[in-house]
Design a protein around this motif. Structure first.
Motif, PDB file in Angstrom:
ATOM      1  N   ALA A  79       0.820  -1.215   0.000  1.00  0.00           N
ATOM      2  CA  ALA A  79       0.000   0.000   0.000  1.00  0.00           C
ATOM      3  C   ALA A  79       0.852   1.262   0.000  1.00  0.00           C
ATOM      4  CB  ALA A  79      -0.945  -0.004   1.203  1.00  0.00           C
ATOM      5  N   THR A  80       2.126   1.158   0.393  1.00  0.00           N
ATOM      6  CA  THR A  80       3.015   2.315   0.407  1.00  0.00           C
ATOM      7  C   THR A  80       3.695   2.539  -0.936  1.00  0.00           C
ATOM      8  OG1 THR A  80       5.038   1.138   1.096  1.00  0.00           O
ATOM      9  CG2 THR A  80       3.533   1.895   2.851  1.00  0.00           C
ATOM     10  N   LEU A  81       3.582   1.582  -1.841  1.00  0.00           N
ATOM     11  CA  LEU A  81       4.308   1.640  -3.105  1.00  0.00           C
ATOM     12  C   LEU A  81       3.546   2.413  -4.171  1.00  0.00           C
ATOM     13  CD1 LEU A  81       5.494  -2.088  -3.376  1.00  0.00           C
ATOM     14  CD2 LEU A  81       6.792  -0.120  -2.515  1.00  0.00           C
ATOM     15  N   GLY A  82       4.308   2.969  -5.090  1.00  0.00           N
ATOM     16  CA  GLY A  82       3.717   3.574  -6.267  1.00  0.00           C
ATOM     17  C   GLY A  82       3.181   2.485  -7.183  1.00  0.00           C
ATOM     18  N   ALA A  83       2.455   2.892  -8.190  1.00  0.00           N
ATOM     19  CA  ALA A  83       1.787   1.935  -9.070  1.00  0.00           C
ATOM     20  C   ALA A  83       2.762   0.995  -9.774  1.00  0.00           C
ATOM     21  CB  ALA A  83       0.942   2.686 -10.097  1.00  0.00           C
ATOM     22  N   LEU A  84       3.860   1.509 -10.286  1.00  0.00           N
ATOM     23  CA  LEU A  84       4.804   0.660 -11.013  1.00  0.00           C
ATOM     24  C   LEU A  84       5.469  -0.345 -10.078  1.00  0.00           C
ATOM     25  CD1 LEU A  84       6.276  -0.093 -13.626  1.00  0.00           C
ATOM     26  CD2 LEU A  84       8.001   1.610 -13.041  1.00  0.00           C
ATOM     27  N   ASP A  85       5.918   0.106  -8.910  1.00  0.00           N
ATOM     28  CA  ASP A  85       6.550  -0.816  -7.968  1.00  0.00           C
ATOM     29  C   ASP A  85       5.559  -1.856  -7.453  1.00  0.00           C
ATOM     30  OD1 ASP A  85       9.107   0.176  -8.189  1.00  0.00           O
ATOM     31  OD2 ASP A  85       8.911   1.542  -6.488  1.00  0.00           O
ATOM     32  N   ARG A  86       4.327  -1.463  -7.270  1.00  0.00           N
ATOM     33  CA  ARG A  86       3.305  -2.417  -6.824  1.00  0.00           C
ATOM     34  C   ARG A  86       3.094  -3.493  -7.891  1.00  0.00           C
ATOM     35  NH1 ARG A  86      -2.273  -0.070  -4.557  1.00  0.00           N
ATOM     36  NH2 ARG A  86      -0.757   1.410  -3.799  1.00  0.00           N
ATOM     37  N   ALA A  87       3.019  -3.066  -9.143  1.00  0.00           N
ATOM     38  CA  ALA A  87       2.867  -4.027 -10.242  1.00  0.00           C
ATOM     39  C   ALA A  87       4.084  -4.939 -10.326  1.00  0.00           C
ATOM     40  CB  ALA A  87       2.671  -3.281 -11.562  1.00  0.00           C
ATOM     41  N   LEU A  88       5.257  -4.367 -10.193  1.00  0.00           N
ATOM     42  CA  LEU A  88       6.495  -5.147 -10.238  1.00  0.00           C
ATOM     43  C   LEU A  88       6.515  -6.195  -9.135  1.00  0.00           C
ATOM     44  CD1 LEU A  88       9.394  -5.326 -11.544  1.00  0.00           C
ATOM     45  CD2 LEU A  88      10.101  -3.843  -9.694  1.00  0.00           C
ATOM     46  N   GLY A 119      13.088  -2.304 -19.125  1.00  0.00           N
ATOM     47  CA  GLY A 119      14.163  -3.232 -19.426  1.00  0.00           C
ATOM     48  C   GLY A 119      14.317  -4.304 -18.355  1.00  0.00           C
ATOM     49  N   GLU A 120      14.843  -5.444 -18.768  1.00  0.00           N
ATOM     50  CA  GLU A 120      15.038  -6.550 -17.844  1.00  0.00           C
ATOM     51  C   GLU A 120      16.022  -6.192 -16.730  1.00  0.00           C
ATOM     52  OE1 GLU A 120      15.760 -11.309 -18.351  1.00  0.00           O
ATOM     53  OE2 GLU A 120      15.292 -10.151 -20.160  1.00  0.00           O
ATOM     54  N   SER A 121      17.074  -5.436 -17.059  1.00  0.00           N
ATOM     55  CA  SER A 121      18.023  -5.033 -16.017  1.00  0.00           C
ATOM     56  C   SER A 121      17.363  -4.068 -15.033  1.00  0.00           C
ATOM     57  CB  SER A 121      19.281  -4.417 -16.623  1.00  0.00           C
ATOM     58  OG  SER A 121      18.962  -3.251 -17.351  1.00  0.00           O
ATOM     59  N   ASN A 122      16.444  -3.249 -15.521  1.00  0.00           N
ATOM     60  CA  ASN A 122      15.686  -2.345 -14.650  1.00  0.00           C
ATOM     61  C   ASN A 122      14.818  -3.158 -13.692  1.00  0.00           C
ATOM     62  OD1 ASN A 122      14.380  -0.131 -13.510  1.00  0.00           O
ATOM     63  ND2 ASN A 122      13.617   0.651 -15.458  1.00  0.00           N
ATOM     64  N   VAL A 123      14.229  -4.244 -14.189  1.00  0.00           N
ATOM     65  CA  VAL A 123      13.418  -5.129 -13.350  1.00  0.00           C
ATOM     66  C   VAL A 123      14.273  -5.680 -12.215  1.00  0.00           C
ATOM     67  CG1 VAL A 123      12.234  -7.372 -13.274  1.00  0.00           C
ATOM     68  CG2 VAL A 123      11.742  -5.759 -15.116  1.00  0.00           C
ATOM     69  N   THR A 124      15.446  -6.206 -12.558  1.00  0.00           N
ATOM     70  CA  THR A 124      16.339  -6.800 -11.561  1.00  0.00           C
ATOM     71  C   THR A 124      16.747  -5.776 -10.503  1.00  0.00           C
ATOM     72  OG1 THR A 124      17.169  -8.315 -13.241  1.00  0.00           O
ATOM     73  CG2 THR A 124      18.509  -8.062 -11.261  1.00  0.00           C
ATOM     74  N   THR A 125      17.106  -4.588 -10.944  1.00  0.00           N
ATOM     75  CA  THR A 125      17.511  -3.526 -10.014  1.00  0.00           C
ATOM     76  C   THR A 125      16.358  -3.136  -9.097  1.00  0.00           C
ATOM     77  OG1 THR A 125      19.100  -2.675 -11.618  1.00  0.00           O
ATOM     78  CG2 THR A 125      18.391  -1.160  -9.873  1.00  0.00           C
ATOM     79  N   ARG A 126      15.186  -2.927  -9.672  1.00  0.00           N
ATOM     80  CA  ARG A 126      14.028  -2.503  -8.881  1.00  0.00           C
ATOM     81  C   ARG A 126      13.597  -3.584  -7.890  1.00  0.00           C
ATOM     82  NH1 ARG A 126      11.809   2.253 -11.469  1.00  0.00           N
ATOM     83  NH2 ARG A 126       9.838   2.124 -10.355  1.00  0.00           N
ATOM     84  N   ILE A 127      13.679  -4.846  -8.289  1.00  0.00           N
ATOM     85  CA  ILE A 127      13.321  -5.930  -7.373  1.00  0.00           C
ATOM     86  C   ILE A 127      14.282  -5.941  -6.190  1.00  0.00           C
ATOM     87  CG2 ILE A 127      13.309  -8.451  -7.093  1.00  0.00           C
ATOM     88  CD1 ILE A 127      12.034  -8.595  -9.903  1.00  0.00           C
ATOM     89  N   GLY A 128      15.571  -5.774  -6.460  1.00  0.00           N
ATOM     90  CA  GLY A 128      16.553  -5.715  -5.371  1.00  0.00           C
ATOM     91  C   GLY A 128      16.241  -4.578  -4.403  1.00  0.00           C
ATOM     92  N   ARG A 129      15.907  -3.435  -4.932  1.00  0.00           N
ATOM     93  CA  ARG A 129      15.566  -2.280  -4.089  1.00  0.00           C
ATOM     94  C   ARG A 129      14.277  -2.524  -3.300  1.00  0.00           C
ATOM     95  NH1 ARG A 129      16.960   2.280  -8.608  1.00  0.00           N
ATOM     96  NH2 ARG A 129      19.223   2.137  -8.411  1.00  0.00           N
ATOM     97  N   LYS A 164      13.109  -5.424  -2.337  1.00  0.00           N
ATOM     98  CA  LYS A 164      13.412  -6.388  -1.276  1.00  0.00           C
ATOM     99  C   LYS A 164      14.041  -5.681  -0.073  1.00  0.00           C
ATOM    100  CE  LYS A 164      14.175 -10.559  -4.037  1.00  0.00           C
ATOM    101  NZ  LYS A 164      15.225 -11.509  -4.494  1.00  0.00           N
ATOM    102  N   GLN A 165      14.964  -4.760  -0.351  1.00  0.00           N
ATOM    103  CA  GLN A 165      15.596  -4.026   0.746  1.00  0.00           C
ATOM    104  C   GLN A 165      14.587  -3.141   1.458  1.00  0.00           C
ATOM    105  OE1 GLN A 165      18.728  -4.422   2.072  1.00  0.00           O
ATOM    106  NE2 GLN A 165      17.739  -3.215   3.672  1.00  0.00           N
ATOM    107  N   ARG A 166      13.746  -2.460   0.702  1.00  0.00           N
ATOM    108  CA  ARG A 166      12.712  -1.626   1.322  1.00  0.00           C
ATOM    109  C   ARG A 166      11.762  -2.457   2.169  1.00  0.00           C
ATOM    110  NH1 ARG A 166       9.949   1.896  -3.173  1.00  0.00           N
ATOM    111  NH2 ARG A 166       8.601   2.412  -1.421  1.00  0.00           N
ATOM    112  N   LEU A 167      11.430  -3.660   1.698  1.00  0.00           N
ATOM    113  CA  LEU A 167      10.551  -4.546   2.460  1.00  0.00           C
ATOM    114  C   LEU A 167      11.229  -4.979   3.753  1.00  0.00           C
ATOM    115  CD1 LEU A 167       7.962  -6.126   2.867  1.00  0.00           C
ATOM    116  CD2 LEU A 167       8.896  -7.921   1.387  1.00  0.00           C
ATOM    117  N   ARG A 168      12.513  -5.312   3.689  1.00  0.00           N
ATOM    118  CA  ARG A 168      13.251  -5.674   4.919  1.00  0.00           C
ATOM    119  C   ARG A 168      13.249  -4.505   5.903  1.00  0.00           C
ATOM    120  NH1 ARG A 168      16.402  -8.700   1.179  1.00  0.00           N
ATOM    121  NH2 ARG A 168      17.782  -6.941   0.753  1.00  0.00           N
TER     122      ARG A 168
END
Length: 175
Positions: free
Chosen positions: A121-130, A150-160, A162-166
């Motif tokens: 619920a704290t995420l923006g629309a793109l991050d929520r979809a991701l 881009g696929e590399s953008n997906v990987t980077t955003r997922i890593g970020r 995960k850290q935000r979730l932690r």
């Protein structure tokens, strides 16, 4: 008209069959972007309507679920923009049940799902979809295709994410 042609499904029947087979996508997207049962039902109906409108342009050589996610997420994002900007709390208990498809969880798993929902619920629309696509165990390539990044953008955003979730989990009060 031969027998095989007369027995072939109509476009409406083919669409309905695929929609029913993948209805969990609609339920999960609506549950992730709408507040309350009524809004989730409205959004699910809007997603189904947009899917039907786009059906004539669907390319059967492509993955139906990827196509469906793209339309569902775009519809959900538009729906979210159309809603008021207030930050009411999301009724989590029935939302968690809808995401789980009615499966029962032990209290610890239920609490983790509540935490995840609060985080989403704290995420923006793109991050929520991701995050939704990642949790669905979609490949980085498929996520990139659905979201148009881009696929590399997906990987980077997922890593970020995960850290935000932690960080979020560490800062959240425990019951």
């Amino acid at each position: 008209m031969d027998l095989a042609t007369s027995m072939a499904p109509t476009p409406a029947q083919a669409f309905d069959t695929l929609l029913q087979r993948h209805r969990g996508i609609v339920r999960k997207v609506a549950g992730s972007y709408a507040r309350g049962a009524e809004d989730r039902a409205d959004l699910a109906q809007e997603i189904a309507m947009q899917l039907w409108r786009a059906w004539p342009d669907y390319d059967p050589s492509r993955s139906f679920s990827t196509w469906m996610y793209r339309i569902a997420l775009n519809t959900a994002i538009s729906f979210l923009r159309g809603q008021s900007r207030r930050q009411d709390s999301v009724p989590l208990d029935d939302h968690i049940d809808s995401l789980a498809g009615g499966a029962a969880f032990d209290p610890e798993t239920h609490e983790r799902l509540r935490l995840l929902q609060r985080f989403m619920a704290t995420l923006g629309a793109l991050d929520r979809a991701l995050l939704l696509l990642y949790l669905e165990e979609r490949s980085g390539r498929e996520i990139a295709e659905v979201l148009g990044i881009g696929e590399s953008n997906v990987t980077t955003r997922i890593g970020r994410l995960k850290q935000r979730l932690r960080d979020f989990a560490g800062a959240s009060p425990r019951p």
